[in-house]
Design a protein around this motif. Structure first.
Motif, PDB file in Angstrom:
ATOM      1  N   ALA A 225      -8.141   3.905   4.994  1.00 60.53           N
ATOM      2  CA  ALA A 225      -9.304   3.281   5.836  1.00 60.53           C
ATOM      3  C   ALA A 225      -9.844   4.008   7.073  1.00 60.53           C
ATOM      4  O   ALA A 225      -9.188   5.025   7.407  1.00 60.53           O
ATOM      5  CB  ALA A 225      -8.652   1.902   6.370  1.00 60.53           C
ATOM      6  N   ASP A 226     -11.150   3.675   7.419  1.00 62.52           N
ATOM      7  CA  ASP A 226     -11.845   4.647   8.361  1.00 62.52           C
ATOM      8  C   ASP A 226     -11.056   4.667   9.388  1.00 62.52           C
ATOM      9  O   ASP A 226     -10.545   3.571  10.220  1.00 62.52           O
ATOM     10  CB  ASP A 226     -13.090   4.015   8.378  1.00 62.52           C
ATOM     11  N   ASP A 227     -10.834   5.786  10.386  1.00 62.32           N
ATOM     12  CA  ASP A 227     -10.367   5.743  11.578  1.00 62.32           C
ATOM     13  C   ASP A 227      -8.779   5.767  11.685  1.00 62.32           C
ATOM     14  O   ASP A 227      -8.184   5.965  12.908  1.00 62.32           O
ATOM     15  CB  ASP A 227     -11.181   4.878  12.512  1.00 62.32           C
ATOM     16  N   VAL A 228      -8.270   5.552  10.604  1.00 61.19           N
ATOM     17  CA  VAL A 228      -6.624   5.519  10.522  1.00 61.19           C
ATOM     18  C   VAL A 228      -6.118   6.762  10.727  1.00 61.19           C
ATOM     19  O   VAL A 228      -6.323   7.717  10.070  1.00 61.19           O
ATOM     20  CB  VAL A 228      -6.297   4.837   9.257  1.00 61.19           C
ATOM     21  N   ILE A 229      -5.156   6.951  11.875  1.00 61.71           N
ATOM     22  CA  ILE A 229      -4.774   8.269  11.929  1.00 61.71           C
ATOM     23  C   ILE A 229      -3.265   8.312  11.969  1.00 61.71           C
ATOM     24  O   ILE A 229      -2.552   9.428  11.929  1.00 61.71           O
ATOM     25  CB  ILE A 229      -5.011   8.700  13.401  1.00 61.71           C
ATOM     26  N   PHE A 230      -2.586   7.064  12.293  1.00 65.08           N
ATOM     27  CA  PHE A 230      -1.079   7.011  12.161  1.00 65.08           C
ATOM     28  C   PHE A 230      -0.592   5.528  11.365  1.00 65.08           C
ATOM     29  O   PHE A 230      -1.390   4.637  11.726  1.00 65.08           O
ATOM     30  CB  PHE A 230      -0.518   6.959  13.643  1.00 65.08           C
ATOM     31  N   LYS A 231       0.527   5.592  10.731  1.00 64.62           N
ATOM     32  CA  LYS A 231       0.955   4.393  10.498  1.00 64.62           C
ATOM     33  C   LYS A 231       2.438   4.006  11.199  1.00 64.62           C
ATOM     34  O   LYS A 231       3.231   5.123  11.442  1.00 64.62           O
ATOM     35  CB  LYS A 231       1.542   4.460   8.779  1.00 64.62           C
ATOM     36  N   VAL A 232       2.383   3.181  11.877  1.00 69.21           N
ATOM     37  CA  VAL A 232       3.588   2.895  12.802  1.00 69.21           C
ATOM     38  C   VAL A 232       4.468   1.537  12.159  1.00 69.21           C
ATOM     39  O   VAL A 232       3.831   0.425  11.855  1.00 69.21           O
ATOM     40  CB  VAL A 232       3.095   2.246  14.020  1.00 69.21           C
ATOM     41  N   HIS A 233       5.661   1.842  12.167  1.00 68.13           N
ATOM     42  CA  HIS A 233       6.726   0.807  11.556  1.00 68.13           C
ATOM     43  C   HIS A 233       7.031   0.082  12.562  1.00 68.13           C
ATOM     44  O   HIS A 233       8.180   0.182  13.249  1.00 68.13           O
ATOM     45  CB  HIS A 233       7.788   1.470  10.888  1.00 68.13           C
ATOM     46  N   TYR A 246       8.129 -12.366  18.791  1.00 72.18           N
ATOM     47  CA  TYR A 246       7.066 -11.996  18.044  1.00 72.18           C
ATOM     48  C   TYR A 246       7.013 -12.464  16.628  1.00 72.18           C
ATOM     49  O   TYR A 246       8.056 -12.984  15.826  1.00 72.18           O
ATOM     50  CB  TYR A 246       7.174 -10.282  18.075  1.00 72.18           C
ATOM     51  N   ASP A 247       5.849 -12.136  15.952  1.00 69.97           N
ATOM     52  CA  ASP A 247       5.634 -12.840  14.668  1.00 69.97           C
ATOM     53  C   ASP A 247       6.354 -12.135  13.710  1.00 69.97           C
ATOM     54  O   ASP A 247       6.581 -10.798  13.656  1.00 69.97           O
ATOM     55  CB  ASP A 247       4.035 -12.630  14.222  1.00 69.97           C
ATOM     56  N   PRO A 248       7.394 -12.889  13.019  1.00 70.84           N
ATOM     57  CA  PRO A 248       8.185 -12.050  11.891  1.00 70.84           C
ATOM     58  C   PRO A 248       7.447 -11.377  11.013  1.00 70.84           C
ATOM     59  O   PRO A 248       8.091 -10.530  10.311  1.00 70.84           O
ATOM     60  CB  PRO A 248       8.897 -13.187  11.459  1.00 70.84           C
ATOM     61  N   ASN A 249       6.208 -11.597  10.774  1.00 70.66           N
ATOM     62  CA  ASN A 249       5.414 -10.879   9.551  1.00 70.66           C
ATOM     63  C   ASN A 249       4.830  -9.483   9.919  1.00 70.66           C
ATOM     64  O   ASN A 249       4.552  -8.803   9.254  1.00 70.66           O
ATOM     65  CB  ASN A 249       4.237 -11.495   9.156  1.00 70.66           C
ATOM     66  N   LEU A 250       5.182  -9.059  11.340  1.00 69.69           N
ATOM     67  CA  LEU A 250       4.826  -7.967  11.932  1.00 69.69           C
ATOM     68  C   LEU A 250       5.741  -6.746  11.227  1.00 69.69           C
ATOM     69  O   LEU A 250       6.603  -6.821  11.069  1.00 69.69           O
ATOM     70  CB  LEU A 250       4.995  -7.750  13.551  1.00 69.69           C
ATOM     71  N   ASP A 251       4.823  -5.468  10.395  1.00 71.32           N
ATOM     72  CA  ASP A 251       5.477  -4.822   9.765  1.00 71.32           C
ATOM     73  C   ASP A 251       4.950  -3.523  10.197  1.00 71.32           C
ATOM     74  O   ASP A 251       4.971  -2.907  11.119  1.00 71.32           O
ATOM     75  CB  ASP A 251       5.448  -5.060   8.254  1.00 71.32           C
ATOM     76  N   VAL A 252       3.724  -3.194   9.265  1.00 69.13           N
ATOM     77  CA  VAL A 252       3.135  -1.591   9.386  1.00 69.13           C
ATOM     78  C   VAL A 252       2.013  -2.081  10.130  1.00 69.13           C
ATOM     79  O   VAL A 252       1.204  -2.745   9.884  1.00 69.13           O
ATOM     80  CB  VAL A 252       2.898  -0.836   8.165  1.00 69.13           C
ATOM     81  N   CYS A 253       1.667  -1.084  11.324  1.00 71.38           N
ATOM     82  CA  CYS A 253       0.291  -1.139  11.980  1.00 71.38           C
ATOM     83  C   CYS A 253      -0.189   0.221  11.663  1.00 71.38           C
ATOM     84  O   CYS A 253       0.189   1.235  11.782  1.00 71.38           O
ATOM     85  CB  CYS A 253       0.844  -1.436  13.476  1.00 71.38           C
ATOM     86  N   LEU A 254      -1.688   0.006  11.322  1.00 71.52           N
ATOM     87  CA  LEU A 254      -2.418   1.110  11.183  1.00 71.52           C
ATOM     88  C   LEU A 254      -3.133   1.438  12.506  1.00 71.52           C
ATOM     89  O   LEU A 254      -3.765   0.724  13.207  1.00 71.52           O
ATOM     90  CB  LEU A 254      -3.377   0.863  10.149  1.00 71.52           C
TER      91      LEU A 254
END
Length: 524
Positions: A225-233, A246-254
């Motif tokens: 995806a454009d402008d994605v520089i890190f994936k955070v778990h 927090y939402d239990p569905n939070l997982d990977v943040c781009l």
């Protein structure tokens, strides 16, 4: 007991009444409540129901000596009591109404201010829809609601004595013009100096963060995806920190450049506020529409991960519910909603006042009426609840007590009342208004007069204070925010007392409108 005095308050009165019934050590039971209906106020102002008295007294019968103690209450913030009686409904109290009228209306300025001051504490209100708003056409009704909630909350907090800082800055002239039409006063420039090095510093921290990785292609992907520089778990971070709410569905943040720019501006503002408020930290409230709640939780966690300062642990989310339009075949955006309400206000004014509406002064009047209509529609429902808008012409009226048009119409009527009185004084029909201390408030005996004082003027300082009480120390991340007299000499005394009461009503209305950034109208 201590001699009564100072500004009357509903909470102080309830507290003193509860303490008077206390029989055991520890905090007194809360058994009293304030009456508000016209029917009940004919015979009592406060009631301790029989069901609440039974656990305290055998059969719910209060001993005579305790009733005498209640009648003789003289405490700061408590109005003088007229009577205390045991009835089949329970224990009733009625105030000395002339004394209450005199005390309140002689010091009306004290009843247009909040009871407590926050003492210069700092708070950041982050209106999240404004970060991604690139054009007027993109602004949804739910996002507009979040903006109006933020603007109103900011003013209420300022009245309370807090130092309020708004983010993000909105430099776009078109967007600023639209906000100005809505009477929203929003900063166009940053309070802090934002430099690219801040984003670079965050990237450096991310590169060393155990929860972040440089993104690679997933199976089946051909490009990132454009402008994605890190994936955070985020899920791993949530588990390690034991964070709640927090939402239990939070997982990977781009993580994108845009997210880092948001964090950099928030961080700069928080660091700036930390040096100005007591305790060296600044609380942060994210005001977010329900559609953007999930994404804002990602930003919240990312900030906690990259910046371990106290301000990141003090983040709270004030979530605004959705806004739906009844019987609309297609989505309605904020600009369309504004134009529709403006046209309706103009047409309603033409029907009522005819050609007078063509005068230039009516341009400002129509603008204020439009803003009032929209603000009351968006803010009269608890912010977390869903709103259903009726955009039909018939929904605009000056008769509905909850409508902005109704409030502004009555504000103008009060202005006309005082203007007409002053003109009559200048013509010699009425004598000049005497000092408030010389007025005979025992002449105020009408039911409606007591309703105005007891239900609106007397509780107003506490209403202001309660509106600014955010449960910032609660668990989790989500919070919620709570006529004219004939010119006959024998009626002058009553007229003056009523005018003073109307002055009190006027001042309370003006103060309440100020929290909505709505100027009082002098004509309509």
């Amino acid at each position: 007991m201590e001699t009564g005095g100072g500004r009357f308050g509903v909470s102080e009165t309830l507290g003193a009444l509860n303490a008077a019934l206390k029989k055991k050590p520890g905090p007194p039971a809360s058994v009293w409540f304030k009456e508000s209906s016209a029917r009940n106020l004919r015979s009592r102002d406060f009631l301790a129901p029989q069901a609440a008295l039974r656990p305290l007294f055998p059969g719910g019968q209060v001993p005579k000596d305790i009733i005498e103690d209640v009648i003789s209450l003289k405490c700061p913030g408590v109005p003088p009591l007229q009577s205390c009686q045991q009835t089949p409904l329970g224990l009733t109290v009625q105030l000395q109404r002339p004394a209450a009228f005199q005390q309140v209306l002689n010091s009306i300025a004290e009843f247009t201010k909040p009871f407590q001051s926050a003492g210069g504490q700092s708070i950041i209100l982050n209106c999240t829809p404004l970060w991604s708003w690139r054009s007027l056409d993109m602004l949804s009704l739910s996002n507009l609601r979040a903006i109006l909630v933020t603007d109103h909350l900011a003013e209420v907090l300022r009245i309370q004595g807090l130092n309020v800082h708004l983010v993000p800055a909105v430099p776009d002239e078109g967007i600023q013009k639209f906000l100005h039409q809505l009477r929203v006063d929003w900063p166009s420039e940053l309070e802090t100096t934002f430099i690219p090095e801040d984003v670079l510093a965050l990237k450096q921290v991310l590169s060393q963060c155990p929860y972040a990785t440089v993104p690679g292609l997933e199976p089946g992907q051909t490009r990132l995806a454009d402008d994605v520089i890190f994936k955070v778990h985020l899920k791993n971070f949530l588990a390690q920190q034991s964070l709640e709410g927090y939402d239990p569905n939070l997982d990977v943040c781009l993580v994108t450049e845009e997210k880092l720019r948001v964090l950099a501006q928030l961080r700069q503002m928080a660091l700036r506020c930390a040096g100005t408020g007591p305790g060296g930290c600044c609380r942060v409230v994210h005001v977010v529409s329900c559609e953007g709640e999930f994404q804002q939780q990602q930003v919240d966690l990312l900030w906690r991960m990259l910046d371990l300062g106290a301000h990141t642990a003090l983040q709270k989310h004030l979530v605004c519910g959705p806004v739906k339009v009844a019987n609309s075949p297609s989505p309605v955006g904020a600009p369309q909603y504004f134009q529709l309400r403006r046209c309706q206000m103009y047409e309603a004014s033409v029907m009522k006042y005819g050609d007078l509406v063509q005068d230039n002064s009516w341009t400002e009047i129509i603008s204020v009426l439009t803003s009032a209509a929209m603000r009351f529609e968006m803010l009269s429902t608890a912010h977390q609840s869903q709103i259903f808008l009726n955009l039909e012409d018939s929904s605009i009226s000056t008769k509905g007590t909850k409508s902005g048009a109704f409030v502004m119409y009555n504000c103008a009527r009060l202005a006309t009342l005082f203007k007409t009185y002053q003109q009559a004084v200048e013509q010699g029909a009425y004598p000049a208004f005497p000092p408030a201390s010389e007025l005979n408030f025992s002449l105020l005996r009408e039911e409606g007069e007591w309703l105005l004082l007891f239900n609106y003027i007397l509780p107003f300082p506490e209403t202001l204070s309660q509106a600014a009480q955010l449960p910032l120390s609660s668990k989790g991340i989500r919070i919620t925010a709570s006529t004219e007299a004939e010119p006959l000499p024998h009626l002058f005394s009553q007229m003056f007392a009523r005018l003073q009461l109307m002055r009190g009503v006027r001042d309370v209305i003006h103060r309440a409108l100020a929290t909505l950034h709505l100027p009082p109208l002098s004509q309509i």
